[in-house]
Design a protein around this motif. Structure first.
Motif, PDB file in Angstrom:
ATOM      1  N   THR A 163       0.836  -1.196   0.000  1.00  0.00           N
ATOM      2  CA  THR A 163       0.000   0.000   0.000  1.00  0.00           C
ATOM      3  C   THR A 163       0.874   1.250   0.000  1.00  0.00           C
ATOM      4  O   THR A 163       1.738   1.407   0.847  1.00  0.00           O
ATOM      5  N   LEU A 164       0.640   2.117  -0.960  1.00  0.00           N
ATOM      6  CA  LEU A 164       1.383   3.371  -1.069  1.00  0.00           C
ATOM      7  C   LEU A 164       0.616   4.523  -0.437  1.00  0.00           C
ATOM      8  O   LEU A 164       1.178   5.591  -0.228  1.00  0.00           O
ATOM      9  N   SER A 165      -0.674   4.307  -0.143  1.00  0.00           N
ATOM     10  CA  SER A 165      -1.491   5.329   0.515  1.00  0.00           C
ATOM     11  C   SER A 165      -2.438   4.632   1.488  1.00  0.00           C
ATOM     12  O   SER A 165      -2.729   3.449   1.345  1.00  0.00           O
ATOM     13  N   PHE A 166      -2.914   5.381   2.480  1.00  0.00           N
ATOM     14  CA  PHE A 166      -3.970   4.896   3.361  1.00  0.00           C
ATOM     15  C   PHE A 166      -5.246   4.755   2.530  1.00  0.00           C
ATOM     16  O   PHE A 166      -5.525   5.591   1.674  1.00  0.00           O
ATOM     17  N   PHE A 167      -6.025   3.692   2.791  1.00  0.00           N
ATOM     18  CA  PHE A 167      -7.309   3.578   2.102  1.00  0.00           C
ATOM     19  C   PHE A 167      -8.303   2.762   2.903  1.00  0.00           C
ATOM     20  O   PHE A 167      -7.938   1.981   3.765  1.00  0.00           O
ATOM     21  N   ARG A 168      -9.581   2.980   2.558  1.00  0.00           N
ATOM     22  CA  ARG A 168     -10.707   2.192   3.064  1.00  0.00           C
ATOM     23  C   ARG A 168     -11.467   1.673   1.867  1.00  0.00           C
ATOM     24  O   ARG A 168     -11.835   2.431   0.982  1.00  0.00           O
ATOM     25  N   ARG A 169     -11.716   0.355   1.857  1.00  0.00           N
ATOM     26  CA  ARG A 169     -12.407  -0.276   0.736  1.00  0.00           C
ATOM     27  C   ARG A 169     -13.409  -1.297   1.248  1.00  0.00           C
ATOM     28  O   ARG A 169     -13.236  -1.853   2.326  1.00  0.00           O
ATOM     29  N   LYS A 170     -14.414  -1.541   0.440  1.00  0.00           N
ATOM     30  CA  LYS A 170     -15.339  -2.648   0.681  1.00  0.00           C
ATOM     31  C   LYS A 170     -15.096  -3.654  -0.435  1.00  0.00           C
ATOM     32  O   LYS A 170     -15.166  -3.298  -1.614  1.00  0.00           O
TER      33      LYS A 170
ATOM     34  N   VAL B 136     -12.111  -3.140   4.478  1.00  0.00           N
ATOM     35  CA  VAL B 136     -10.665  -3.202   4.655  1.00  0.00           C
ATOM     36  C   VAL B 136     -10.150  -1.787   4.818  1.00  0.00           C
ATOM     37  O   VAL B 136     -10.496  -0.900   4.039  1.00  0.00           O
ATOM     38  N   GLU B 137      -9.345  -1.571   5.844  1.00  0.00           N
ATOM     39  CA  GLU B 137      -8.712  -0.278   6.073  1.00  0.00           C
ATOM     40  C   GLU B 137      -7.227  -0.542   6.299  1.00  0.00           C
ATOM     41  O   GLU B 137      -6.860  -1.297   7.202  1.00  0.00           O
ATOM     42  N   LEU B 138      -6.384   0.038   5.462  1.00  0.00           N
ATOM     43  CA  LEU B 138      -4.942  -0.184   5.566  1.00  0.00           C
ATOM     44  C   LEU B 138      -4.188   1.130   5.479  1.00  0.00           C
ATOM     45  O   LEU B 138      -4.495   1.967   4.632  1.00  0.00           O
ATOM     46  N   PRO B 139      -3.177   1.304   6.322  1.00  0.00           N
ATOM     47  CA  PRO B 139      -2.342   2.501   6.230  1.00  0.00           C
ATOM     48  C   PRO B 139      -1.324   2.357   5.110  1.00  0.00           C
ATOM     49  O   PRO B 139      -1.085   1.255   4.606  1.00  0.00           O
ATOM     50  N   ALA B 140      -0.719   3.459   4.740  1.00  0.00           N
ATOM     51  CA  ALA B 140       0.377   3.423   3.759  1.00  0.00           C
ATOM     52  C   ALA B 140       1.528   2.619   4.337  1.00  0.00           C
ATOM     53  O   ALA B 140       1.733   2.577   5.548  1.00  0.00           O
ATOM     54  N   GLY B 141       2.265   1.960   3.463  1.00  0.00           N
ATOM     55  CA  GLY B 141       3.456   1.239   3.870  1.00  0.00           C
ATOM     56  C   GLY B 141       3.220  -0.180   4.330  1.00  0.00           C
ATOM     57  O   GLY B 141       4.140  -0.839   4.807  1.00  0.00           O
ATOM     58  N   GLN B 142       2.020  -0.706   4.176  1.00  0.00           N
ATOM     59  CA  GLN B 142       1.726  -2.084   4.564  1.00  0.00           C
ATOM     60  C   GLN B 142       2.081  -3.039   3.421  1.00  0.00           C
ATOM     61  O   GLN B 142       1.888  -2.722   2.248  1.00  0.00           O
ATOM     62  N   VAL B 143       2.565  -4.205   3.781  1.00  0.00           N
ATOM     63  CA  VAL B 143       2.810  -5.287   2.827  1.00  0.00           C
ATOM     64  C   VAL B 143       1.939  -6.441   3.281  1.00  0.00           C
ATOM     65  O   VAL B 143       2.039  -6.891   4.419  1.00  0.00           O
ATOM     66  N   ARG B 144       1.053  -6.897   2.388  1.00  0.00           N
ATOM     67  CA  ARG B 144       0.091  -7.946   2.741  1.00  0.00           C
ATOM     68  C   ARG B 144       0.052  -9.036   1.688  1.00  0.00           C
ATOM     69  O   ARG B 144       0.214  -8.770   0.498  1.00  0.00           O
ATOM     70  N   TRP B 145      -0.204 -10.239   2.146  1.00  0.00           N
ATOM     71  CA  TRP B 145      -0.442 -11.379   1.271  1.00  0.00           C
ATOM     72  C   TRP B 145      -1.895 -11.363   0.838  1.00  0.00           C
ATOM     73  O   TRP B 145      -2.792 -11.044   1.630  1.00  0.00           O
ATOM     74  N   LEU B 146      -2.162 -11.699  -0.424  1.00  0.00           N
ATOM     75  CA  LEU B 146      -3.513 -11.788  -0.959  1.00  0.00           C
ATOM     76  C   LEU B 146      -3.658 -13.166  -1.591  1.00  0.00           C
ATOM     77  O   LEU B 146      -3.036 -13.449  -2.615  1.00  0.00           O
ATOM     78  N   ASP B 147      -4.431 -14.057  -0.932  1.00  0.00           N
ATOM     79  CA  ASP B 147      -4.705 -15.365  -1.532  1.00  0.00           C
ATOM     80  C   ASP B 147      -5.436 -15.181  -2.851  1.00  0.00           C
ATOM     81  O   ASP B 147      -6.186 -14.210  -3.019  1.00  0.00           O
ATOM     82  N   ALA B 148      -5.250 -16.110  -3.770  1.00  0.00           N
ATOM     83  CA  ALA B 148      -5.972 -16.066  -5.042  1.00  0.00           C
ATOM     84  C   ALA B 148      -7.462 -15.925  -4.752  1.00  0.00           C
ATOM     85  O   ALA B 148      -8.000 -16.606  -3.878  1.00  0.00           O
TER      86      ALA B 148
END
Length: 119
Positions: free
Chosen positions: A47-54, A64-76
């Motif tokens: 994530t390069l920016s903070f965001f909120r998504r549905k 989903v709410e994530l701050p900038a600078g997070q690295v997350r795994w995304l299952d297929a």
């Protein structure tokens, strides 16, 4: 019909690198923007920016709410999304082209990103 996010939502997803093992997508949207249903293989999201998504899939929704600078795994998974915040979303997806090991419960049980760390 293609479920490739760069095809289904070309105004939001841009391929910025690709070879025979990975594909890297840049994603940008604004508050209120929505994606149509699309698929991601196993991926890493930065994530390069903070965001909120549905995110929505199979009758389920998750915020989903994530701050900038997070690295997350995304299952297929296959999902659609909506920017429900008041900031623009900017993130990078590193999609793996090689399938991972089979998981108990089947692919797509998890909706949205999981685990992760910040830098």
């Amino acid at each position: 019909m293609s479920k490739d996010p760069a095809v289904t939502n070309p105004e939001l997803y841009k391929v910025i690198f690709e070879n025979d093992r990975v594909r890297v997508l840049e994603y940008r949207d604004r508050p209120g923007d929505r994606t149509v249903a699309h698929q991601h293989p196993d991926s890493v999201m930065y994530t390069l920016s903070f965001f909120r998504r549905k995110l929505s899939a199979g009758g389920r929704e998750v915020a989903v709410e994530l701050p900038a600078g997070q690295v997350r795994w995304l299952d297929a998974q296959e999902h659609s999304g909506e920017n429900i915040g008041d900031t623009e979303t900017h993130s990078i997806f590193i999609e793996l082209k090689e399938p991972g090991p089979a998981k108990e419960g089947g692919a797509g049980d998890l909706l949205g990103p999981s685990g992760g760390s910040s830098r």
